[in-house]
Design an enzyme around this catalytic site. Structure first.
Site, PDB file in Angstrom:
ATOM      1  CE  LYS A 156      -2.111  -1.296   3.849  1.00 37.65           C
ATOM      2  NZ  LYS A 156      -1.540  -2.638   4.102  1.00 37.65           N
ATOM      3  NE  ARG A 185      -5.492  -0.631   8.648  1.00 36.67           N
ATOM      4  CZ  ARG A 185      -4.254  -1.009   8.481  1.00 36.67           C
ATOM      5  NH1 ARG A 185      -3.873  -2.202   8.819  1.00 36.67           N
ATOM      6  NH2 ARG A 185      -3.370  -0.170   8.002  1.00 36.67           N
ATOM      7  NE  ARG A 215       7.429  -2.369   6.265  1.00 44.39           N
ATOM      8  CZ  ARG A 215       6.098  -2.413   6.290  1.00 44.39           C
ATOM      9  NH1 ARG A 215       5.404  -1.737   5.415  1.00 44.39           N
ATOM     10  NH2 ARG A 215       5.484  -3.124   7.202  1.00 44.39           N
ATOM     11  NE  ARG A 224       5.485  -0.470  10.292  1.00 44.57           N
ATOM     12  CZ  ARG A 224       4.379  -0.641   9.565  1.00 44.57           C
ATOM     13  NH1 ARG A 224       4.243   0.029   8.443  1.00 44.57           N
ATOM     14  NH2 ARG A 224       3.431  -1.456   9.951  1.00 44.57           N
ATOM     15  NE  ARG A 261       1.509  -5.185  10.752  1.00 43.40           N
ATOM     16  CZ  ARG A 261       2.779  -5.108  10.316  1.00 43.40           C
ATOM     17  NH1 ARG A 261       3.764  -5.527  11.078  1.00 43.40           N
ATOM     18  NH2 ARG A 261       3.046  -4.604   9.147  1.00 43.40           N
TER      19      ARG A 261
HETATM   20  P1  AP5 Z   1       4.725  -1.493   1.941  1.00 43.31           P
HETATM   21  O1  AP5 Z   1       4.421  -0.669   0.740  1.00 43.31           O
HETATM   22  O2  AP5 Z   1       5.415  -0.834   3.086  1.00 43.31           O
HETATM   23  O3  AP5 Z   1       3.418  -2.298   2.427  1.00 43.31           O
HETATM   24  P2  AP5 Z   1       2.112  -1.809   3.196  1.00 43.31           P
HETATM   25  O4  AP5 Z   1       0.957  -2.510   2.564  1.00 43.31           O
HETATM   26  O5  AP5 Z   1       2.078  -0.318   3.267  1.00 43.31           O
HETATM   27  O6  AP5 Z   1       2.400  -2.501   4.590  1.00 43.31           O
HETATM   28  P3  AP5 Z   1       2.152  -2.090   6.097  1.00 43.31           P
HETATM   29  O7  AP5 Z   1       2.938  -3.093   6.908  1.00 43.31           O
HETATM   30  O8  AP5 Z   1       2.456  -0.645   6.318  1.00 43.31           O
HETATM   31  O9  AP5 Z   1       0.666  -2.398   6.288  1.00 43.31           O
HETATM   32  P4  AP5 Z   1      -0.039  -2.596   7.639  1.00 43.31           P
HETATM   33  O10 AP5 Z   1      -1.425  -2.488   7.214  1.00 43.31           O
HETATM   34  O11 AP5 Z   1       0.359  -3.831   8.367  1.00 43.31           O
HETATM   35  O12 AP5 Z   1       0.567  -1.424   8.540  1.00 43.31           O
HETATM   36  P5  AP5 Z   1       0.043   0.018   8.921  1.00 43.31           P
HETATM   37  O13 AP5 Z   1       1.215   0.879   9.114  1.00 43.31           O
HETATM   38  O14 AP5 Z   1      -1.005   0.484   8.011  1.00 43.31           O
HETATM   39  O15 AP5 Z   1       5.609  -2.737   1.422  1.00 43.31           O
HETATM   40  C1  AP5 Z   1       6.132  -3.696   2.312  1.00 43.31           C
HETATM   41  C2  AP5 Z   1       7.526  -4.134   1.842  1.00 43.31           C
HETATM   42  O16 AP5 Z   1       7.418  -4.822   0.592  1.00 43.31           O
HETATM   43  C3  AP5 Z   1       8.507  -2.963   1.596  1.00 43.31           C
HETATM   44  O17 AP5 Z   1       9.798  -3.338   1.994  1.00 43.31           O
HETATM   45  C4  AP5 Z   1       8.450  -2.746   0.068  1.00 43.31           C
HETATM   46  O18 AP5 Z   1       9.661  -2.228  -0.436  1.00 43.31           O
HETATM   47  C5  AP5 Z   1       8.166  -4.157  -0.425  1.00 43.31           C
HETATM   48  N1  AP5 Z   1       7.329  -4.154  -1.622  1.00 43.31           N
HETATM   49  C6  AP5 Z   1       6.217  -3.396  -1.862  1.00 43.31           C
HETATM   50  N2  AP5 Z   1       5.699  -3.694  -3.064  1.00 43.31           N
HETATM   51  C7  AP5 Z   1       6.486  -4.685  -3.602  1.00 43.31           C
HETATM   52  C8  AP5 Z   1       6.463  -5.415  -4.830  1.00 43.31           C
HETATM   53  N3  AP5 Z   1       5.504  -5.218  -5.752  1.00 43.31           N
HETATM   54  N4  AP5 Z   1       7.420  -6.352  -5.019  1.00 43.31           N
HETATM   55  C9  AP5 Z   1       8.392  -6.588  -4.072  1.00 43.31           C
HETATM   56  N5  AP5 Z   1       8.467  -5.918  -2.905  1.00 43.31           N
HETATM   57  C10 AP5 Z   1       7.529  -4.974  -2.675  1.00 43.31           C
HETATM   58  O19 AP5 Z   1      -0.654  -0.296  10.356  1.00 43.31           O
HETATM   59  C11 AP5 Z   1       0.146  -0.675  11.456  1.00 43.31           C
HETATM   60  C12 AP5 Z   1      -0.744  -0.859  12.670  1.00 43.31           C
HETATM   61  O20 AP5 Z   1      -1.410   0.382  12.991  1.00 43.31           O
HETATM   62  C13 AP5 Z   1      -1.878  -1.878  12.523  1.00 43.31           C
HETATM   63  O21 AP5 Z   1      -1.423  -3.201  12.815  1.00 43.31           O
HETATM   64  C14 AP5 Z   1      -2.887  -1.385  13.575  1.00 43.31           C
HETATM   65  O22 AP5 Z   1      -2.496  -1.755  14.874  1.00 43.31           O
HETATM   66  C15 AP5 Z   1      -2.736   0.142  13.461  1.00 43.31           C
HETATM   67  N6  AP5 Z   1      -3.689   0.710  12.475  1.00 43.31           N
HETATM   68  C16 AP5 Z   1      -3.424   1.166  11.218  1.00 43.31           C
HETATM   69  N7  AP5 Z   1      -4.544   1.585  10.605  1.00 43.31           N
HETATM   70  C17 AP5 Z   1      -5.558   1.401  11.511  1.00 43.31           C
HETATM   71  C18 AP5 Z   1      -6.964   1.620  11.463  1.00 43.31           C
HETATM   72  N8  AP5 Z   1      -7.584   2.080  10.355  1.00 43.31           N
HETATM   73  N9  AP5 Z   1      -7.685   1.310  12.554  1.00 43.31           N
HETATM   74  C19 AP5 Z   1      -7.109   0.821  13.682  1.00 43.31           C
HETATM   75  N10 AP5 Z   1      -5.782   0.576  13.786  1.00 43.31           N
HETATM   76  C20 AP5 Z   1      -5.016   0.854  12.713  1.00 43.31           C
END
Ligand code: AP5
Length: 216
Positions: free
Chosen positions: A10, A86, A121, A150, A161
């Site tokens: 994402k 979410r 990552r 992270r 997650r």
């Molecule tokens: P990346 O682009 O960083 O992936 P992402 O989908 O953004 O992953 P996140 O881990 O950030 O998602 P998440 O939903 O777990 O975390 P969030 O911060 O939102 O890519 C990942 C890796 O893959 C990178 O190294 C990249 O280089 C590589 N990559 C990308 N595309 C690629 C490709 N095509 N090919 C090869 N490699 C590739 O949330 C964290 C926490 O916050 C949650 O667990 C929850 O506790 C809380 N939270 C967040 N949002 C909410 C909400 N709405 N409500 C309640 N709690 C929430």
């Protein structure tokens, strides 16, 4: 809006979309991590949930996202909402505030790839850019030396997650059925972006046509 499992790409796709379409990227996870860094009570509480891969309660997240979406830059340029909503309650509240996406992008990636993406990552604290040690390595040694990881990027935590994601995803998708496009997120980041870019281009063409026929 962009949605998908943890590490489905994402944030990576948002960097590319933002660059081409000049939208304001609003990432719920980034807003929460900023709150943790500020040392606020909300940040401390949020971290307890993020540590165990659970959703942070609505009373912390909902207003935080709503306020960011209402800021002038999001209103003027348009927003790109990442990782929100979410849960059914977040989706319902968002619609109640009058925020409706024109497109809901769902990144589909097989689970076995996700763990490898998470553990490899790294983030650049200076530019905010997302790297991967194998798939998107840093361009210079200077950048490599300052990369950070992270606190929730471990195999154990991504499994938690993922579990939370599976519990909630179906109810969110049901709310946005009419605007969903499913994108194969397992290919290279450029190939993923090509699919999204084509959907966004089509959307803008349809919008231009509507405006054209309204004027005529
Ligand atoms: P990346 O682009 O960083 O992936 P992402 O989908 O953004 O992953 P996140 O881990 O950030 O998602 P998440 O939903 O777990 O975390 P969030 O911060 O939102 O890519 C990942 C890796 O893959 C990178 O190294 C990249 O280089 C590589 N990559 C990308 N595309 C690629 C490709 N095509 N090919 C090869 N490699 C590739 O949330 C964290 C926490 O916050 C949650 O667990 C929850 O506790 C809380 N939270 C967040 N949002 C909410 C909400 N709405 N409500 C309640 N709690 C929430």
């Amino acid at each position: 809006m962009i949605s998908g499992a943890p590490a489905s790409g994402k944030g990576t796709q948002c960097e590319l979309i933002k660059k081409k379409y000049d939208l304001v990227h609003v990432a719920a996870g980034d807003l929460l991590r900023a709150e943790i860094s500020s040392g606020s009570d909300n940040g401390k509480r949020a971290k307890e949930y993020m540590d165990i891969g659970q959703l942070v309660p609505d009373e912390i997240v909902v207003m935080m996202v709503k306020e960011r979406l209402m800021q002038p830059d999001s209103q003027d340029k348009g927003w790109l909402l990442d990782g929100y909503p979410r849960s059914l309650s977040q989706a319902t509240k968002l619609q109640g505030y009058g925020f409706h996406p024109e497109l809901f992008i769902l990144l589909e990636v097989p689970e076995e790839i996700l763990v490898e993406r998470v553990v490899g990552r790294r983030l650049d604290p200076v530019t905010g850019k997302i790297y991967h040690l194998k798939y998107s390595p840093p361009e210079t040694e200077e950048i490599a030396a300052r990369l950070t990881q992270r606190f929730d990027d471990t195999e154990e935590k991504v499994k938690l997650r993922l579990h939370t994601h599976h519990q909630n995803v179906a109810s969110v998708l049901a709310m946005f059925e009419d605007t969903i496009i499913k994108v194969d997120g397992s290919v290279s980041k450029e190939a993923v972006f090509a699919q999204i870019d084509s959907a966004l281009t089509k959307l803008l063409e349809q919008r231009a046509e509507k405006i054209g026929s309204a004027i005529a």
